[in-house]
Scaffold this motif. Structure first.
Motif, PDB file in Angstrom:
ATOM      1  N   VAL A 265      30.377  35.628  34.905  1.00  0.00           N
ATOM      2  CA  VAL A 265      31.451  35.671  33.923  1.00  0.00           C
ATOM      3  C   VAL A 265      31.558  37.030  33.239  1.00  0.00           C
ATOM      4  O   VAL A 265      32.664  37.494  32.936  1.00  0.00           O
ATOM      5  N   GLU A 266      30.443  37.705  32.998  1.00  0.00           N
ATOM      6  CA  GLU A 266      30.508  39.009  32.322  1.00  0.00           C
ATOM      7  C   GLU A 266      31.296  40.018  33.131  1.00  0.00           C
ATOM      8  O   GLU A 266      32.143  40.734  32.598  1.00  0.00           O
ATOM      9  N   SER A 267      31.015  40.082  34.420  1.00  0.00           N
ATOM     10  CA  SER A 267      31.719  41.050  35.260  1.00  0.00           C
ATOM     11  C   SER A 267      33.184  40.653  35.428  1.00  0.00           C
ATOM     12  O   SER A 267      34.070  41.518  35.497  1.00  0.00           O
ATOM     13  N   ILE A 268      33.458  39.342  35.480  1.00  0.00           N
ATOM     14  CA  ILE A 268      34.848  38.884  35.583  1.00  0.00           C
ATOM     15  C   ILE A 268      35.622  39.276  34.332  1.00  0.00           C
ATOM     16  O   ILE A 268      36.720  39.833  34.411  1.00  0.00           O
ATOM     17  N   ARG A 269      35.062  39.002  33.156  1.00  0.00           N
ATOM     18  CA  ARG A 269      35.738  39.332  31.905  1.00  0.00           C
ATOM     19  C   ARG A 269      35.987  40.835  31.801  1.00  0.00           C
ATOM     20  O   ARG A 269      37.075  41.267  31.422  1.00  0.00           O
ATOM     21  N   ALA A 270      34.985  41.638  32.152  1.00  0.00           N
ATOM     22  CA  ALA A 270      35.141  43.095  32.057  1.00  0.00           C
ATOM     23  C   ALA A 270      36.231  43.585  32.991  1.00  0.00           C
ATOM     24  O   ALA A 270      37.094  44.390  32.601  1.00  0.00           O
ATOM     25  N   ALA A 271      36.216  43.101  34.231  1.00  0.00           N
ATOM     26  CA  ALA A 271      37.225  43.538  35.202  1.00  0.00           C
ATOM     27  C   ALA A 271      38.613  43.050  34.796  1.00  0.00           C
ATOM     28  O   ALA A 271      39.602  43.781  34.926  1.00  0.00           O
ATOM     29  N   PHE A 272      38.690  41.832  34.284  1.00  0.00           N
ATOM     30  CA  PHE A 272      39.988  41.286  33.892  1.00  0.00           C
ATOM     31  C   PHE A 272      40.540  42.030  32.686  1.00  0.00           C
ATOM     32  O   PHE A 272      41.744  42.306  32.613  1.00  0.00           O
ATOM     33  N   ASN A 273      39.682  42.373  31.739  1.00  0.00           N
ATOM     34  CA  ASN A 273      40.133  43.136  30.583  1.00  0.00           C
ATOM     35  C   ASN A 273      40.653  44.508  30.979  1.00  0.00           C
ATOM     36  O   ASN A 273      41.638  44.999  30.417  1.00  0.00           O
ATOM     37  N   ARG A 274      39.969  45.131  31.941  1.00  0.00           N
ATOM     38  CA  ARG A 274      40.465  46.439  32.419  1.00  0.00           C
ATOM     39  C   ARG A 274      41.846  46.286  33.037  1.00  0.00           C
ATOM     40  O   ARG A 274      42.732  47.121  32.828  1.00  0.00           O
ATOM     41  N   ARG A 275      42.022  45.204  33.782  1.00  0.00           N
ATOM     42  CA  ARG A 275      43.329  44.950  34.396  1.00  0.00           C
ATOM     43  C   ARG A 275      44.382  44.704  33.321  1.00  0.00           C
ATOM     44  O   ARG A 275      45.495  45.226  33.394  1.00  0.00           O
ATOM     45  N   ARG A 276      44.035  43.922  32.298  1.00  0.00           N
ATOM     46  CA  ARG A 276      44.965  43.611  31.219  1.00  0.00           C
ATOM     47  C   ARG A 276      45.330  44.864  30.432  1.00  0.00           C
ATOM     48  O   ARG A 276      46.487  45.093  30.095  1.00  0.00           O
ATOM     49  N   GLU A 277      44.318  45.701  30.145  1.00  0.00           N
ATOM     50  CA  GLU A 277      44.564  46.906  29.357  1.00  0.00           C
ATOM     51  C   GLU A 277      45.370  47.937  30.133  1.00  0.00           C
ATOM     52  O   GLU A 277      46.054  48.773  29.534  1.00  0.00           O
ATOM     53  N   ALA A 278      45.274  47.868  31.465  1.00  0.00           N
ATOM     54  CA  ALA A 278      46.048  48.809  32.274  1.00  0.00           C
ATOM     55  C   ALA A 278      47.539  48.602  32.053  1.00  0.00           C
ATOM     56  O   ALA A 278      48.332  49.518  32.228  1.00  0.00           O
TER      57      ALA A 278
END
Length: 355
Positions: A265-278
């Motif tokens: 979940v940590e890596s998913i949240r981090a990757a998803f947040n990067r996608r969202r912030e993009a």
């Protein structure tokens, strides 16, 4: 009755303009559908145990859909809401045949354009317009596409998405008045207008503005033009507060349950947040055309608000937020959990060790 949108044309436009999904074999597609249905049931147990909220009404099983079916489901829902409102606002007076035909077809194309874009972005949705109590939709091709782009473990990512969407279903089925309240606020927004043909024309311009924003993310138009009365702005504030709460609550539940049941979940949240912030161009356009760039901070604060309240009064104390429309947070309380706690629980209600 006046025809505001050519819904058949909207559906055809959404289908024609919608992107094709990722390449999967028939066997893979079947596995994805089965997996999402199973994980939805698993997520429902986790959400109920974590939140203490239990469905009070029967709800249909999850629908796992493709992009075209997602757009079609939303067209059905929008038609159920918009058509009666247009009928009431117009007094069932028909415009001239040429005006009606051209106007409704143009709005149909514009609505279909917006839905086509969204159909390629939405992972899931609890759709409340088409029937009581609503239906949970999971858009399988989008989930597969995003998990591939993020390099996420499929089982973990799918469960993570299901936790979020099942939380929304729980909000509406464990709180039986929630759907009626939300639809009532939509009705209140219309009632607060200065009415008649002028509102219908402003609604048309609003749809056109969203369509233009999809095609041109640099568009500077604003549909705040349709919000012309203080009463409408008050309704918009209440809707903003409600959606902030619901989204923040879903994010809080995801983060609370995730570490217990999703190893990555940590890596998913981090990757998803990067996608969202993009930046999603449509989301940026919607924020701009609605004129609520400043208020969008409230959405980011939704999770912080829920966390703050749970810290002070515990989960059971937080759930008093769903007691009635009067216990929902006001817009100004979203950045001040203490203010909500004091209003709903009383000045002595806060308990710093409750969470």
């Amino acid at each position: 009755m006046a025809q505001f949108v050519d819904w058949d044309l909207a559906a055809a436009t959404a289908g024609a303009l919608g992107k094709s999904g990722p390449r999967v074999s028939l066997a893979e597609a079947t596995d994805v559908v089965s997996d999402l249905r199973r994980l939805t049931e698993e997520a429902a147990g986790h959400v109920a145990d974590y939140t203490g909220l239990r469905s009070q009404v029967a709800h249909p099983p999850v629908r796992v859909v493709d992009r075209r079916d997602w757009a079609a489901a939303n067209i059905v829902g929008l038609r159920e809401v918009i058509s009666p409102l247009v009928s009431r606002l117009s007094g069932d007076k028909r415009p001239g045949p040429v005006t009606e035909a051209i106007g409704s077809r143009l709005t149909g194309v514009q609505a279909g354009t917006v839905l086509a874009y969204l159909s390629g972005r939405v992972l899931g949705q609890y759709e409340v317009f088409s029937g009581d109590p609503g239906q949970l939709l999971l858009v399988a091709p989008n989930i597969v596409e995003v998990e591939r782009k993020l390099g996420a473990d499929p089982r973990d990512f799918r469960l993570w998405v299901c936790l979020h969407e099942v939380t929304h279903r729980t909000q509406f089925t464990a709180v039986p008045w929630m759907r009626a309240y939300f639809l009532g606020e939509v009705q209140a927004f219309v009632d607060a207008s200065q009415g008649g043909e002028h509102l219908l024309e402003r609604l048309r311009r609003g749809v056109a503005t969203l369509s233009d924003a999809v095609k041109d993310p640099e568009s500077r138009a604003s549909v705040l033009d349709i919000v012309q009365t203080p009463a409408q702005r008050a309704v918009l504030d209440r809707l903003t507060a409600l959606m902030t709460l619901l989204e923040g609550h879903a994010e809080f539940v995801m983060d609370g349950v995730g570490p217990q049941v999703i190893p990555s979940v940590e890596s998913i949240r981090a990757a998803f947040n990067r996608r969202r912030e993009a930046g999603n161009p449509l989301e940026k356009a919607i924020r701009r055309v609605l004129g609520i760039e400043v208020k969008m901070r409230q959405y980011a604060e939704g999770r912080k608000f829920v966390h703050g309240v749970v810290d002070r009064v515990g989960m059971e104390g937080f759930n008093r937020i769903f007691g009635s429309p009067l216990t929902l947070p006001r817009l100004e309380e979203l950045g001040d959990p203490d203010a909500w706690v004091a209003r709903v629980h009383g000045p002595a209600g806060a308990n710093p060790t409750a969470g």
